[in-house]
Write a protein that holds these residues in place. Structure first.
Motif, PDB file in Angstrom:
ATOM      1  N   PRO A  84       0.805  -1.228   0.000  1.00 16.89           N
ATOM      2  CA  PRO A  84       0.000   0.000   0.000  1.00 16.89           C
ATOM      3  C   PRO A  84       0.838   1.279   0.000  1.00 16.89           C
ATOM      4  CG  PRO A  84      -0.934  -1.593   1.522  1.00 16.89           C
ATOM      5  CD  PRO A  84       0.377  -2.158   1.060  1.00 16.89           C
ATOM      6  N   LEU A  85       2.004   1.246   0.672  1.00 18.08           N
ATOM      7  CA  LEU A  85       2.874   2.422   0.643  1.00 18.08           C
ATOM      8  C   LEU A  85       3.322   2.742  -0.776  1.00 18.08           C
ATOM      9  CD1 LEU A  85       5.169   1.937   3.785  1.00 18.08           C
ATOM     10  CD2 LEU A  85       3.497   3.761   3.419  1.00 18.08           C
ATOM     11  N   SER A  86       3.588   1.710  -1.564  1.00 10.10           N
ATOM     12  CA  SER A  86       4.025   1.940  -2.944  1.00 10.10           C
ATOM     13  C   SER A  86       2.889   2.465  -3.815  1.00 10.10           C
ATOM     14  CB  SER A  86       4.605   0.657  -3.539  1.00 10.10           C
ATOM     15  OG  SER A  86       3.582  -0.278  -3.857  1.00 10.10           O
ATOM     16  N   ASP A  87       1.642   2.163  -3.458  1.00 14.38           N
ATOM     17  CA  ASP A  87       0.500   2.753  -4.173  1.00 14.38           C
ATOM     18  C   ASP A  87       0.318   4.218  -3.804  1.00 14.38           C
ATOM     19  OD1 ASP A  87      -0.255   0.527  -5.624  1.00 14.38           O
ATOM     20  OD2 ASP A  87      -1.656  -0.198  -4.104  1.00 14.38           O
ATOM     21  N   ARG A  88       0.755   4.588  -2.618  1.00 15.27           N
ATOM     22  CA  ARG A  88       0.566   5.962  -2.154  1.00 15.27           C
ATOM     23  C   ARG A  88       1.732   6.870  -2.546  1.00 15.27           C
ATOM     24  NH1 ARG A  88      -0.112  10.304  -1.721  1.00 15.27           N
ATOM     25  NH2 ARG A  88      -0.956  11.619  -0.066  1.00 15.27           N
ATOM     26  N   TYR A  89       2.969   6.362  -2.440  1.00 17.82           N
ATOM     27  CA  TYR A  89       4.135   7.217  -2.620  1.00 17.82           C
ATOM     28  C   TYR A  89       4.983   6.853  -3.837  1.00 17.82           C
ATOM     29  CZ  TYR A  89       3.000   8.620   2.138  1.00 17.82           C
ATOM     30  OH  TYR A  89       2.336   9.085   3.254  1.00 17.82           O
ATOM     31  N   GLY A  90       4.520   5.918  -4.661  1.00 19.57           N
ATOM     32  CA  GLY A  90       5.295   5.492  -5.816  1.00 19.57           C
ATOM     33  C   GLY A  90       6.121   4.256  -5.502  1.00 19.57           C
ATOM     34  N   ARG A  91       6.696   3.669  -6.555  1.00 18.41           N
ATOM     35  CA  ARG A  91       7.433   2.415  -6.387  1.00 18.41           C
ATOM     36  C   ARG A  91       8.884   2.621  -5.937  1.00 18.41           C
ATOM     37  NH1 ARG A  91       2.487   0.565  -6.535  1.00 18.41           N
ATOM     38  NH2 ARG A  91       1.593   0.303  -8.624  1.00 18.41           N
ATOM     39  N   ARG A  92       9.550   3.604  -6.514  1.00 20.79           N
ATOM     40  CA  ARG A  92      10.997   3.706  -6.337  1.00 20.79           C
ATOM     41  C   ARG A  92      11.390   4.077  -4.898  1.00 20.79           C
ATOM     42  NH1 ARG A  92      15.923   4.322  -8.858  1.00 20.79           N
ATOM     43  NH2 ARG A  92      17.238   6.018  -8.117  1.00 20.79           N
ATOM     44  N   ARG A  93      10.748   5.096  -4.325  1.00 21.74           N
ATOM     45  CA  ARG A  93      11.155   5.538  -2.986  1.00 21.74           C
ATOM     46  C   ARG A  93      10.976   4.455  -1.915  1.00 21.74           C
ATOM     47  NH1 ARG A  93       8.399  11.151  -1.728  1.00 21.74           N
ATOM     48  NH2 ARG A  93       6.775  10.266  -3.059  1.00 21.74           N
ATOM     49  N   PRO A  94       9.815   3.802  -1.815  1.00 18.04           N
ATOM     50  CA  PRO A  94       9.704   2.717  -0.828  1.00 18.04           C
ATOM     51  C   PRO A  94      10.673   1.573  -1.095  1.00 18.04           C
ATOM     52  CG  PRO A  94       7.526   3.439  -1.537  1.00 18.04           C
ATOM     53  CD  PRO A  94       8.510   4.102  -2.440  1.00 18.04           C
ATOM     54  N   LEU A  95      10.949   1.305  -2.377  1.00 24.49           N
ATOM     55  CA  LEU A  95      11.877   0.229  -2.711  1.00 24.49           C
ATOM     56  C   LEU A  95      13.292   0.566  -2.268  1.00 24.49           C
ATOM     57  CD1 LEU A  95      12.167  -2.518  -3.978  1.00 24.49           C
ATOM     58  CD2 LEU A  95      12.344  -1.435  -6.227  1.00 24.49           C
ATOM     59  N   MET A 133       9.987  -8.001  -2.980  1.00 24.46           N
ATOM     60  CA  MET A 133       9.061  -8.941  -3.602  1.00 24.46           C
ATOM     61  C   MET A 133       7.765  -8.251  -4.013  1.00 24.46           C
ATOM     62  SD  MET A 133       9.542 -12.319  -1.197  1.00 24.46           S
ATOM     63  CE  MET A 133       8.666 -13.353  -2.365  1.00 24.46           C
ATOM     64  N   VAL A 134       7.185  -7.501  -3.089  1.00 22.80           N
ATOM     65  CA  VAL A 134       5.859  -6.927  -3.350  1.00 22.80           C
ATOM     66  C   VAL A 134       5.927  -5.810  -4.392  1.00 22.80           C
ATOM     67  CG1 VAL A 134       5.920  -5.233  -1.465  1.00 22.80           C
ATOM     68  CG2 VAL A 134       3.736  -6.140  -2.225  1.00 22.80           C
ATOM     69  N   ILE A 135       6.941  -4.963  -4.313  1.00 18.09           N
ATOM     70  CA  ILE A 135       7.043  -3.854  -5.261  1.00 18.09           C
ATOM     71  C   ILE A 135       7.513  -4.346  -6.620  1.00 18.09           C
ATOM     72  CG2 ILE A 135       8.157  -1.636  -5.724  1.00 18.09           C
ATOM     73  CD1 ILE A 135       8.230  -1.132  -2.738  1.00 18.09           C
ATOM     74  N   GLY A 136       8.335  -5.399  -6.640  1.00 19.61           N
ATOM     75  CA  GLY A 136       8.741  -5.966  -7.924  1.00 19.61           C
ATOM     76  C   GLY A 136       7.551  -6.429  -8.745  1.00 19.61           C
ATOM     77  N   ARG A 137       6.604  -7.109  -8.105  1.00 21.37           N
ATOM     78  CA  ARG A 137       5.390  -7.521  -8.820  1.00 21.37           C
ATOM     79  C   ARG A 137       4.585  -6.315  -9.288  1.00 21.37           C
ATOM     80  NH1 ARG A 137       5.220 -11.694  -4.604  1.00 21.37           N
ATOM     81  NH2 ARG A 137       3.951 -10.285  -3.345  1.00 21.37           N
ATOM     82  N   VAL A 199      19.082   1.096  -7.440  1.00 17.97           N
ATOM     83  CA  VAL A 199      19.569   2.456  -7.695  1.00 17.97           C
ATOM     84  C   VAL A 199      19.854   2.672  -9.173  1.00 17.97           C
ATOM     85  CG1 VAL A 199      21.470   4.058  -7.274  1.00 17.97           C
ATOM     86  CG2 VAL A 199      20.486   2.770  -5.374  1.00 17.97           C
ATOM     87  N   LEU A 200      20.473   1.693  -9.821  1.00 18.62           N
ATOM     88  CA  LEU A 200      20.924   1.879 -11.197  1.00 18.62           C
ATOM     89  C   LEU A 200      19.859   1.598 -12.245  1.00 18.62           C
ATOM     90  CD1 LEU A 200      24.477   0.234 -11.030  1.00 18.62           C
ATOM     91  CD2 LEU A 200      23.882   2.662 -10.855  1.00 18.62           C
ATOM     92  N   VAL A 201      18.909   0.713 -11.960  1.00 19.84           N
ATOM     93  CA  VAL A 201      18.033   0.193 -13.014  1.00 19.84           C
ATOM     94  C   VAL A 201      16.569   0.571 -12.841  1.00 19.84           C
ATOM     95  CG1 VAL A 201      17.214  -1.917 -14.149  1.00 19.84           C
ATOM     96  CG2 VAL A 201      19.608  -1.736 -13.426  1.00 19.84           C
ATOM     97  N   VAL A 202      16.075   0.562 -11.609  1.00 21.04           N
ATOM     98  CA  VAL A 202      14.636   0.737 -11.397  1.00 21.04           C
ATOM     99  C   VAL A 202      14.276   2.217 -11.351  1.00 21.04           C
ATOM    100  CG1 VAL A 202      12.670   0.253  -9.891  1.00 21.04           C
ATOM    101  CG2 VAL A 202      14.507  -1.435 -10.135  1.00 21.04           C
ATOM    102  N   HIS A 203      13.370   2.615 -12.233  1.00 22.61           N
ATOM    103  CA  HIS A 203      12.855   3.980 -12.240  1.00 22.61           C
ATOM    104  C   HIS A 203      11.393   3.965 -11.797  1.00 22.61           C
ATOM    105  CE1 HIS A 203      16.467   5.388 -14.245  1.00 22.61           C
ATOM    106  NE2 HIS A 203      16.337   4.428 -15.142  1.00 22.61           N
ATOM    107  N   GLU A 204      10.861   5.152 -11.544  1.00 22.55           N
ATOM    108  CA  GLU A 204       9.466   5.237 -11.114  1.00 22.55           C
ATOM    109  C   GLU A 204       8.533   4.793 -12.238  1.00 22.55           C
ATOM    110  OE1 GLU A 204       6.660   4.983  -9.069  1.00 22.55           O
ATOM    111  OE2 GLU A 204       8.208   6.047  -7.915  1.00 22.55           O
TER     112      GLU A 204
END
Length: 423
Positions: A84-95, A133-137, A199-204
């Motif tokens: 749920p945090l990734s739905d609220r604040y985006g994927r990259r920052r929580p990851l 795991m959760v944010i990767g999906r 850091v190098l590969v995953v973008h928002e």
């Protein structure tokens, strides 16, 4: 105001460019697969070091087991929080936060002077490791749908499924020269690699217009029957796998009469079959829709699990047990990725929450199944076969009502998404 508007527009442009691809780029897919694998490796790699750990920290076996229980508890709860945090604040920052905390917690586990500190550090490591795991999906769901999503999920889940199978073997080879602390340092090193990859590969990948409240996303996904059925299929298939993993040392060595070396070979054969099935399934999604893939895999798995139960009840030739087990296990390579894709297609608007509930269900069912296989004693295959059969039949029942693959509640499909689903 102008600066913020520029940032929003630049972020939207970047997301548009990324989602315009029909396939997820290989570097990103490799990082997402590593995110799925780190947590299972952290669960199982240090298991061969349990006796030495107990001796060094002056703890009995049940107390040492708490380090594993704490990590699994953290994994289950962490997914419900991070998704749920990734739905609220985006994927990259929580990851990024979860990966960083996972590294710090890993250092704490490797240098822990007492068992209570080690248990606490493992709990934090599980909570943080769940984020990968959760944010990767969720990232996969943001980027692709239909067959492309099924292909990506299959490869990701195959890697994540193989990790707990191979990790104890690798740990057994390393525990002699490295010790149990060295094994935990190895886990920490993998977490560092995970952080570097993020850091190098995953973008928002989450558009700002799809950000939601923390509680609303979980409530929303639980209210969708078309989401719940593929989640049930995935959870039951994972239950078959966990029953096999938990019971395999006793079934293969005490019932089939294999030596420790022969058991390792048999375990490796099954792992190889699972990898091969996952690879073939990732190619077949161009021919078979994910729904057909899942229903076929579940049907074969159910027949194999029921055959194993019938063989155990009738005391048939034990070599037939190995054949039935092999078929039941390798079917997961065709089931889990496509069922995850079907589930996540229904929750694209709240993919983080959907991924959280999926992961929580998977780990909870796995935790329930694992101790059940030992109820019949170490010299019987009947109870493990029964547990595998019940889980398989549950998956088969849920698979009868699987939804047709589509974009779900996240909005209407674009022409690009339609091309992906039709191949």
């Amino acid at each position: 105001m102008v600066t913020r508007a520029f940032r929003v527009r630049r972020r939207a442009d970047r997301i548009s460019r990324v989602t315009g691809a029909q396939r997820i780029r290989l570097p990103l897919l490799l990082v997402l697969a590593s995110l799925a694998a780190v947590a299972p490796v952290a669960t199982d790699l240090y298991l061969p070091g349990f006796p030495a750990l107990g001796d060094d920290l002056r703890a009995d076996a049940s107390s040492v087991q708490l380090t594993l229980t704490a990590f699994l508890l953290g994994m289950a709860v962490g997914q419900l929080v991070t998704g749920p945090l990734s739905d609220r604040y985006g994927r990259r920052r929580p990851l990024l936060v979860s990966a960083t905390v996972c590294v710090l917690a890993g250092v704490a586990t490797a240098v822990a002077p007492t068992l209570p500190i080690l248990v606490a550090a493992r709990l934090v490591q599980g909570l943080a490791g769940a984020g990968g795991m959760v944010i990767g999906r969720a990232v996969i769901t943001d980027l692709v749908t239909g067959k492309a999503a099924a292909r990506a999920f299959t490869l990701m889940i195959t890697v994540g499924g193989i990790a707990p199978v191979l990790a104890p073997t690798v740990g057994g080879l390393l525990v002699g020269p490295l010790g149990w602390r060295g094994l935990l340092w190895t886990v920490t090193g993998l977490c560092v690699l995970m952080l570097v990859g993020v850091v190098l590969v995953v973008h928002e990948t989450l558009p700002e217009h799809r950000q939601t409240t923390l509680i609303g996303g979980v409530r929303s996904v639980l209210a969708r029957p078309a989401y719940r059925r593929p989640v049930a299929v995935l959870g039951c298939s994972f239950g078959v796998m966990m029953a096999y993993i938990s019971a395999s040392p006793f079934v293969y060595q005490n019932v089939l009469g294999l030596s420790a070396v022969e058991y390792g070979v048999a375990f490796g054969v099954n792992a190889t079959g699972l990898i091969a099935t996952g690879f073939v399934a990732s190619k077949l999604v161009d021919v078979w829709p994910p729904r057909t893939m899942v229903r076929t895999g579940v049907a074969v798995q159910t027949v194999a699990a029921l055959a194993f139960l019938a063989l155990a009840l009738t005391h048939a030739s034990t070599w037939l047990y190995a054949v039935a087990i092999f078929v039941a296990v390798v079917c997961n390579g065709a089931i889990m990725g496509s069922s995850a894709a079907l589930a996540m297609a229904q929750v694209r608007d709240v993919a983080g929450s959907g991924s959280a509930v999926l992961g929580f269900t998977q780990f909870t069912l796995g935790a329930i199944v694992a101790p059940l296989v030992g109820l019949g004693g170490k010299d019987s295959a009947v109870v493990p076969a029964l547990v595998m059969a019940v889980a398989a039949v549950g998956g088969f029942t849920a698979s009868r009502g699987l939804p047709q693959p589509h974009a779900g509640r996240g909005g209407t499909k674009s022409r690009h998404e339609t091309r992906q689903e039709t191949g």
